[in-house]
Design an enzyme around this catalytic site. Structure first.
Site, PDB file in Angstrom:
ATOM      1  N   CYS A 154       0.851  -1.186   0.000  1.00  0.00           N
ATOM      2  CA  CYS A 154       0.000   0.000   0.000  1.00  0.00           C
ATOM      3  C   CYS A 154       0.891   1.242   0.000  1.00  0.00           C
ATOM      4  O   CYS A 154       2.010   1.219   0.512  1.00  0.00           O
ATOM      5  CB  CYS A 154      -0.896  -0.019   1.237  1.00  0.00           C
ATOM      6  SG  CYS A 154      -1.943   1.433   1.415  1.00  0.00           S
ATOM      7  N   SER A 206       0.636   3.674   1.798  1.00  0.00           N
ATOM      8  CA  SER A 206       0.904   4.047   3.187  1.00  0.00           C
ATOM      9  C   SER A 206       2.210   3.422   3.679  1.00  0.00           C
ATOM     10  O   SER A 206       2.949   4.036   4.461  1.00  0.00           O
ATOM     11  CB  SER A 206      -0.253   3.606   4.091  1.00  0.00           C
ATOM     12  OG  SER A 206      -1.438   4.285   3.753  1.00  0.00           O
ATOM     13  N   HIS A 212       4.905   5.608   2.649  1.00  0.00           N
ATOM     14  CA  HIS A 212       4.983   6.827   3.466  1.00  0.00           C
ATOM     15  C   HIS A 212       5.856   6.598   4.697  1.00  0.00           C
ATOM     16  O   HIS A 212       6.628   7.478   5.100  1.00  0.00           O
ATOM     17  CB  HIS A 212       3.590   7.268   3.903  1.00  0.00           C
ATOM     18  CG  HIS A 212       2.762   7.855   2.796  1.00  0.00           C
ATOM     19  ND1 HIS A 212       3.313   8.487   1.703  1.00  0.00           N
ATOM     20  CD2 HIS A 212       1.413   7.913   2.617  1.00  0.00           C
ATOM     21  CE1 HIS A 212       2.352   8.907   0.903  1.00  0.00           C
ATOM     22  NE2 HIS A 212       1.191   8.572   1.434  1.00  0.00           N
ATOM     23  N   HIS A 218       0.237  -4.222   5.733  1.00  0.00           N
ATOM     24  CA  HIS A 218      -1.062  -4.240   6.420  1.00  0.00           C
ATOM     25  C   HIS A 218      -2.211  -4.622   5.488  1.00  0.00           C
ATOM     26  O   HIS A 218      -3.366  -4.373   5.795  1.00  0.00           O
ATOM     27  CB  HIS A 218      -1.339  -2.858   7.034  1.00  0.00           C
ATOM     28  CG  HIS A 218      -1.459  -1.758   6.013  1.00  0.00           C
ATOM     29  ND1 HIS A 218      -0.359  -1.125   5.485  1.00  0.00           N
ATOM     30  CD2 HIS A 218      -2.536  -1.206   5.417  1.00  0.00           C
ATOM     31  CE1 HIS A 218      -0.763  -0.217   4.604  1.00  0.00           C
ATOM     32  NE2 HIS A 218      -2.078  -0.256   4.541  1.00  0.00           N
ATOM     33  N   CYS A 220      -7.359  -3.738   2.778  1.00  0.00           N
ATOM     34  CA  CYS A 220      -7.102  -2.294   2.838  1.00  0.00           C
ATOM     35  C   CYS A 220      -7.823  -1.544   1.728  1.00  0.00           C
ATOM     36  O   CYS A 220      -8.771  -0.820   1.982  1.00  0.00           O
ATOM     37  CB  CYS A 220      -5.606  -2.002   2.790  1.00  0.00           C
ATOM     38  SG  CYS A 220      -5.222  -0.237   2.900  1.00  0.00           S
TER      39      CYS A 220
END
Length: 227
Positions: free
Chosen positions: A38, A40, A43, A59, A157
C-alpha cells in the site's frame, strides 16, 4: 520467521530472520499467503509518517490460520482469512459504545517480535511483510475457498477503504450522481462502492487511459480524461 525489516527512513527493506511470540489469549498466528504494498507503507519508508525502528511493515494481506490462542472461537487452524488492519481492541470507549471502527486502543505493538534480542515494531498489529503474522482474533475475517489469496488480500485495505468511503463516510444515496477523482486502487473501490450504494451515475476522473478503462470495468458510467 523471515521478514522484510526496515531499520530506518529511506533504508532498503532487508530480508532477515526474526523471532515471533506464540499466540496468547485472543490471538492468532497466521501464515501469510499474499500481501499487497500500500502507498501508506511507502509513506513510512520515506519518513512521511513516524515509526519506531526496526519495524516490519505491511497491512494488506490474507493467509491461513496456523495456531490459535486461548479463548479464540471465530477461527480454527486451516481457515483462510483476510487480515483486517483495523482490528478493534474491545476495551476502549468507542469499542464499548459499539463503534469498533473508531477504536483508539491502538494496534501497533513493540514487544511481540524481535531481532537479535532487540524488539521489532509490529506495524498495525500485523506486520504482513513476513512469513507469519501474530494478530488479534478480531482481525481475522474468513474467506471462501474459491477466492484467490492475492484477491482476498486487497480486501484488507484498498477495498474496504474505498467501499467504506462511499457507503459509510459519503453515505451515497440511491439515485445519486458521484464523481470520483483518481482511479487507483482506492478510487476504483469507491466506484464500486458507489454503484453498490445505488448511485445512478458515477463519473470517473483520471489522467491515465488504463485507469479510466479499469474504472469502466468497475462500474463507472462516465469517464473524464483530466490530462
Amino acid at each position: 520467521v523471515k521478514a522484510a525489516v526496515l531499520h530506518g527512513v529511506d533504508q532498503p527493506l532487508l530480508i532477515e530472520d526474526i523471532d515471533i511470540d506464540e499466540p496468547r489469549a485472543g490471538e492468532v498466528l497466521v501464515k501469510t499467503s499474499a500481501t499487497g504494498v500500500c502507498h501508506s507503507d511507502l509513506h513510512f519508508i520515506e519518513g512521511l509518517y513516524p515509526s519506531r525502528f526496526p519495524v516490519v511493515l505491511g497491512h494488506e494481506s490474507a493467509g491461513v490460520v496456523e495456531k490459535i490462542g486461548e479463548g479464540v472461537t471465530n477461527v480454527v487452524p486451516g481457515d483462510r482469512v483476510v487480515v483486517a488492519f483495523v482490528a478493534s481492541c474491545a476495551l476502549c470507549d468507542n469499542c464499548v459504545q459499539g463503534k469498533p471502527y473508531l477504536c483508539t486502543g491502538g494496534q501497533t505493538r513493540h514487544d511481540r517480535l524481535s531481532f537479535g534480542g532487540e524488539n521489532v515494531t509490529q506495524f498495525a498489529g500485523m506486520s504482513a511483510f513476513a512469513e507469519y503474522q501474530l494478530i488479534s482474533a478480531s482481525a481475522c475475517v474468513p474467506v471462501p475457498d474459491d477466492v484467490p489469496m492475492e484477491v482476498a488480500a486487497l480486501v484488507g485495505c484498498s477495498v474496504m477503504t474505498g467501499v467504506g468511503a462511499a457507503s459509510n463516510t459519503a453515505r451515497i444515496e440511491v439515485g445519486s450522481t458521484v464523481a470520483v477523482v483518481g482511479c487507483g486502487g482506492v478510487g476504483l473501490n469507491v466506484i464500486q462502492g458507489a454503484i453498490a450504494s445505488g448511485a445512478s451515475r458515477v463519473i470517473a476522473v483520471d489522467m491515465l487511459e488504463n485507469k479510466l478503462a479499469s474504472a469502466k470495468e468497475f462500474g463507472a458510467t462516465d469517464v473524464v480524461d483530466a490530462s
